[in-house]
Design a protein around this motif. Structure first.
Motif, PDB file in Angstrom:
ATOM      1  N   LEU A 181     -40.684   5.637  67.616  1.00  0.00           N
ATOM      2  CA  LEU A 181     -40.257   7.018  67.374  1.00  0.00           C
ATOM      3  C   LEU A 181     -41.173   8.039  68.044  1.00  0.00           C
ATOM      4  O   LEU A 181     -40.813   9.206  68.169  1.00  0.00           O
ATOM      5  CB  LEU A 181     -40.211   7.319  65.875  1.00  0.00           C
ATOM      6  CG  LEU A 181     -39.094   6.657  65.082  1.00  0.00           C
ATOM      7  CD1 LEU A 181     -39.279   6.912  63.602  1.00  0.00           C
ATOM      8  CD2 LEU A 181     -37.740   7.162  65.554  1.00  0.00           C
ATOM      9  N   THR A 213     -43.949   8.724  59.565  1.00  0.00           N
ATOM     10  CA  THR A 213     -42.797   7.855  59.816  1.00  0.00           C
ATOM     11  C   THR A 213     -42.482   7.002  58.595  1.00  0.00           C
ATOM     12  O   THR A 213     -41.328   6.898  58.173  1.00  0.00           O
ATOM     13  CB  THR A 213     -43.052   6.948  61.033  1.00  0.00           C
ATOM     14  OG1 THR A 213     -43.250   7.774  62.185  1.00  0.00           O
ATOM     15  CG2 THR A 213     -41.906   5.995  61.279  1.00  0.00           C
ATOM     16  N   ALA A 216     -41.055   9.145  55.858  1.00  0.00           N
ATOM     17  CA  ALA A 216     -39.687   9.562  56.192  1.00  0.00           C
ATOM     18  C   ALA A 216     -38.706   8.415  55.983  1.00  0.00           C
ATOM     19  O   ALA A 216     -37.618   8.613  55.430  1.00  0.00           O
ATOM     20  CB  ALA A 216     -39.621  10.057  57.636  1.00  0.00           C
ATOM     21  N   HIS A 252     -39.082  12.618  53.926  1.00  0.00           N
ATOM     22  CA  HIS A 252     -38.915  13.640  54.965  1.00  0.00           C
ATOM     23  C   HIS A 252     -37.555  13.446  55.623  1.00  0.00           C
ATOM     24  O   HIS A 252     -37.086  12.321  55.744  1.00  0.00           O
ATOM     25  CB  HIS A 252     -39.990  13.530  56.057  1.00  0.00           C
ATOM     26  CG  HIS A 252     -41.380  13.710  55.578  1.00  0.00           C
ATOM     27  ND1 HIS A 252     -41.858  14.906  55.104  1.00  0.00           N
ATOM     28  CD2 HIS A 252     -42.418  12.841  55.516  1.00  0.00           C
ATOM     29  CE1 HIS A 252     -43.125  14.766  54.752  1.00  0.00           C
ATOM     30  NE2 HIS A 252     -43.491  13.526  54.985  1.00  0.00           N
ATOM     31  N   MET A 294     -35.311  13.111  58.907  1.00  0.00           N
ATOM     32  CA  MET A 294     -35.499  12.725  60.302  1.00  0.00           C
ATOM     33  C   MET A 294     -34.479  13.489  61.144  1.00  0.00           C
ATOM     34  O   MET A 294     -33.431  13.889  60.635  1.00  0.00           O
ATOM     35  CB  MET A 294     -35.302  11.225  60.481  1.00  0.00           C
ATOM     36  CG  MET A 294     -36.261  10.390  59.662  1.00  0.00           C
ATOM     37  SD  MET A 294     -36.138   8.634  60.027  1.00  0.00           S
ATOM     38  CE  MET A 294     -37.479   8.523  61.218  1.00  0.00           C
ATOM     39  N   THR A 295     -34.790  13.669  62.409  1.00  0.00           N
ATOM     40  CA  THR A 295     -33.801  14.258  63.300  1.00  0.00           C
ATOM     41  C   THR A 295     -32.699  13.228  63.524  1.00  0.00           C
ATOM     42  O   THR A 295     -32.886  12.031  63.282  1.00  0.00           O
ATOM     43  CB  THR A 295     -34.412  14.626  64.661  1.00  0.00           C
ATOM     44  OG1 THR A 295     -34.818  13.417  65.328  1.00  0.00           O
ATOM     45  CG2 THR A 295     -35.597  15.585  64.506  1.00  0.00           C
ATOM     46  N   GLN A 297     -33.992  10.561  65.884  1.00  0.00           N
ATOM     47  CA  GLN A 297     -34.891   9.606  65.230  1.00  0.00           C
ATOM     48  C   GLN A 297     -34.112   8.640  64.351  1.00  0.00           C
ATOM     49  O   GLN A 297     -34.346   7.428  64.386  1.00  0.00           O
ATOM     50  CB  GLN A 297     -35.931  10.342  64.371  1.00  0.00           C
ATOM     51  CG  GLN A 297     -36.957  11.112  65.147  1.00  0.00           C
ATOM     52  CD  GLN A 297     -37.788  12.012  64.253  1.00  0.00           C
ATOM     53  OE1 GLN A 297     -37.293  12.594  63.277  1.00  0.00           O
ATOM     54  NE2 GLN A 297     -39.063  12.137  64.586  1.00  0.00           N
ATOM     55  N   ALA A 298     -33.193   9.162  63.560  1.00  0.00           N
ATOM     56  CA  ALA A 298     -32.409   8.319  62.652  1.00  0.00           C
ATOM     57  C   ALA A 298     -31.552   7.321  63.429  1.00  0.00           C
ATOM     58  O   ALA A 298     -31.460   6.158  63.043  1.00  0.00           O
ATOM     59  CB  ALA A 298     -31.537   9.191  61.749  1.00  0.00           C
ATOM     60  N   GLN A 304     -31.321  11.554  57.573  1.00  0.00           N
ATOM     61  CA  GLN A 304     -31.352  12.929  58.069  1.00  0.00           C
ATOM     62  C   GLN A 304     -31.261  13.971  56.958  1.00  0.00           C
ATOM     63  O   GLN A 304     -31.503  15.154  57.188  1.00  0.00           O
ATOM     64  CB  GLN A 304     -30.188  13.146  59.050  1.00  0.00           C
ATOM     65  CG  GLN A 304     -30.274  12.247  60.264  1.00  0.00           C
ATOM     66  CD  GLN A 304     -29.007  12.319  61.081  1.00  0.00           C
ATOM     67  OE1 GLN A 304     -28.705  13.355  61.664  1.00  0.00           O
ATOM     68  NE2 GLN A 304     -28.266  11.219  61.122  1.00  0.00           N
TER      69      GLN A 304
END
Length: 149
Positions: free
Chosen positions: A32, A39, A42, A47, A49-50, A53-54, A72
Motif C-alpha cells: 500500500l 495500515t 485501517a 481508519h 481506506m481510499t 487502497q481498498a 472505505q
C-alpha cells in the motif's frame, strides 16, 4: 437486500484472508505504501481506506466487494471494551495508568497547557535486541495542541 458489512466484520475477514495468503501486516503496508501501524489499524477497522487502497488489498487478499466497500467506510473509532482484557492490550492500559499522570506533567512542563493530538498522530513499533530479552519499542508521535481562548 443484505445488511451492510461492519468494519469489525470486514476486519475479521481481512485477518483470516491475510493468514490464508501468508502475508504479513508489514508486507500489506509495503504494497500500500503506507505506514505499518496505520495500515494494520485501517485493515482492522479503525481508519477509512481510499478506494484505491481498498481495491489493492481486496486483490491481494482475494476479498469480495462487500469487504472492499467496508474498508472505505468511516469508522466508529475505539475498541470493543472486551478487548481490554486481552493481555497485550491490557498492558497498554496498565502502562498509561501508571505513567499517564507523569507524562501529562512532563508534557505540560515542556510544552505548556495543552494536549498531544491523537488525530495529527503517528505511531510506530520496533524490536530492539537486549541481552535480557528483546524489547518492544512503541513510539507515539502526536502534534502538540495548546489550549487557546
Amino acid at each position: 437486500m443484505t445488511d451492510v458489512l461492519t468494519k469489525a466484520q470486514a476486519g475479521a475477514r481481512v485477518r483470516a484472508a491475510r493468514t490464508r495468503a501468508g502475508l504479513s501486516w508489514a508486507e500489506l503496508a509495503e504494497h500500500l505504501g503506507a505506514p505499518l501501524v496505520w495500515t494494520t489499524a485501517a485493515l482492522l477497522g479503525q481508519h477509512p481506506m481510499t478506494a484505491e487502497q481498498a481495491r489493492l488489498v481486496g486483490k491481494l487478499l482475494e476479498l469480495d466487494e462487500e469487504v472492499v466497500t467496508a474498508l472505505q467506510d468511516q469508522p466508529y473509532r475505539g475498541s470493543d471494551p472486551a478487548l481490554a482484557s486481552d493481555p497485550t492490550v491490557y498492558r497498554f492500559h496498565e502502562a498509561l495508568s501508571v505513567y499517564g499522570p507523569a507524562l501529562k506533567e512532563l508534557i505540560h512542563e515542556e510544552f505548556g497547557d495543552g494536549i498531544m493530538s491523537a488525530i495529527n498522530f503517528r505511531v510506530d513499533i520496533a524490536r530492539r535486541p537486549d541481552p535480557d530479552g528483546d524489547r518492544v519499542v512503541v513510539t507515539f508521535d502526536g502534534k502538540f495542541l495548546d489550549y487557546r481562548w
